[in-house]
Design an enzyme around this catalytic site. Structure first.
Site, PDB file in Angstrom:
ATOM      1  N   ALA A 126       0.843  -1.196   0.000  1.00 45.97           N
ATOM      2  CA  ALA A 126       0.000   0.000   0.000  1.00 45.97           C
ATOM      3  C   ALA A 126       0.873   1.239   0.000  1.00 45.97           C
ATOM      4  O   ALA A 126       1.504   1.575   1.011  1.00 45.97           O
ATOM      5  CB  ALA A 126      -0.930   0.000   1.219  1.00 45.97           C
ATOM      6  N   GLU A 368       1.806   0.505 -11.136  1.00 46.61           N
ATOM      7  CA  GLU A 368       3.260   0.489 -10.946  1.00 46.61           C
ATOM      8  C   GLU A 368       3.946   1.634 -11.711  1.00 46.61           C
ATOM      9  O   GLU A 368       5.092   1.531 -12.146  1.00 46.61           O
ATOM     10  CB  GLU A 368       3.871  -0.852 -11.389  1.00 46.61           C
ATOM     11  CG  GLU A 368       3.256  -2.077 -10.763  1.00 46.61           C
ATOM     12  CD  GLU A 368       3.603  -2.249  -9.301  1.00 46.61           C
ATOM     13  OE1 GLU A 368       4.204  -1.325  -8.719  1.00 46.61           O
ATOM     14  OE2 GLU A 368       3.267  -3.295  -8.736  1.00 46.61           O
TER      15      GLU A 368
END
Length: 386
Positions: A126, A368
């Protein structure tokens, strides 16, 4: 997998096992899991039992101790069957386990890393928040030391495995209001998901990767003992950025798997579908599309494997991981779009797999680090910008 001829026997065995498992236990159910938005935890657990949740963890900590090349090829096999399952496997392997391996104490490795490598605990990561996406260092979730415990408060966004994992490596601020230190004021904490105050939201209703559990998480005064802090209190963001090189390589493997599946479906379809009295595979316009799809996929795989070999050799891999992620994700989006086009009207229907693959591909250009962020990373590396 276009590189099978240059693999070692061990690499071939790992890839064969991943391909066989995916063909039997994942691919037949992928469309249903997507429609139901169901995360098949039992299948991920079986992958863990085979060692696929500890691929990059050394054998000393109960992992398989694989090199990056083998890991990515195995992940590509899983992604070709269902990218949603590959997301859960990749997040676990490339982010929380690697952060624990690099920066955890021996006690933390014994308590958390070993069961993660054995597949007994599923991990998550996270970092992002609603107002801190590409600018992740702008996160606001806060950890406060009360003399005996760290107390975490705030909210995290887009947490893959956030409602299904057993622990989440979570980045929150450890600096104080009035003395902000930017990226060096962020710590990484090992947060068990059964800790009081850890509250995952309902699963996000996503365009693609619908069988991958993605949630917002509220941290409501989560009290953690000191041994849940990973490394130094102000270095969590640095640890996260290190791990993202692995994460981006994982996304490149997912993207290659998606593109390969789309190419395979399209290749079969154009040889079976007839129009104007001939299989459409005989039409030059179709042939050119298939040729370009195969060429781009081969180039994406080659770039991914080159980046992986550099990482295995201990070379700085940030630029190469960003290149691999950028090119593979944009290849996946392009190849799946062409596959839908080749299927024509059928490609637009949920009864056919290329529609799902196109939806899944889009996410690889976003998570990402977006394609735009990858270009920034590549340019900074090339131009030595800081």
């Amino acid at each position: 997998m276009a590189v099978s001829g240059v693999l070692t026997d061990t690499q071939k065995q790992i890839c064969d096992l991943a391909r066989a498992f995916a063909a039997e236990h994942i691919a037949p159910h992928a469309a249903r899991w997507d429609a139901e938005q169901r995360f098949p935890r039992e299948v991920v657990a079986r992958l863990g039992g085979l060692g696929f949740l500890g691929m990059l963890v050394p054998e000393d900590y109960d992992g398989l101790g694989l090199d990056m090349v083998t890991y990515l090829l195995a992940l590509e096999e899983i992604a070709a069957a269902d990218a949603s399952i590959a997301v859960s496997v990749a997040v676990h392997n490339s982010l929380p386990t690697q952060m624990l391996l690099r920066h955890g104490t021996e006690a933390q490795k014994e308590r958390f890393l070993r069961p993660m490598a054995r597949g007994e605990r599923l991990g998550a990561f996270a970092l992002s928040e609603a107002e801190a996406g590409s600018d992740a260092a702008a996160l606001r979730a806060q950890a406060v030391w009360d003399g005996t415990h760290w107390v975490l408060g705030g909210a995290k966004a887009w947490v893959s495995n956030g409602a299904t994992a057993d622990l989440v490596v979570t980045m929150v601020r450890t600096d104080r209001e009035g003395d902000r230190r930017g990226a060096r004021g962020i710590g990484a904490f090992i947060v068990p998901t059964d800790a009081p105050g850890y509250r995952p939201g309902k699963p996000e209703n996503k365009m693609g990767l619908r069988a991958s559990n993605t949630v917002a998480v509220t941290l409501d005064d989560v009290r953690l003992s000191p041994e849940h802090l990973l490394g130094e209190a102000g270095s969590g963001f640095i640890y996260a950025m290190e791990a993202l090189d692995n994460g981006r390589l994982g996304v490149s493997a997912q993207a290659c798997g998606i593109a390969r599946a789309a190419l395979e479906h399209a290749r079969r379809y154009v040889t079976q579908r007839s129009q104007f009295g001939s299989p459409i595979a005989t039409f030059e316009g179709v042939q050119f599309k298939v040729a370009d799809m195969a060429t781009r996929l081969a180039a994406a795989e080659a770039l991914m494997l080159d980046a992986a070999r550099r990482a295995d050799a201990g070379e700085p891999a940030t630029r190469w991981a960003a290149m691999a992620k950028l090119f593979a994700s944009e290849t996946a989006m392009w190849v799946t779009t062409q596959a839908v086009q080749l299927f024509g009207g059928y490609g637009y229907m949920r009864d056919y797999p290329v529609e799902r693959l196109m939806r899944d591909a889009k996410a690889t250009e976003i998570y990402e680090g977006t394609s735009e962020v990858q270009r920034v990373v590549i340019a900074r590396e090339l131009l030595s910008l800081t």
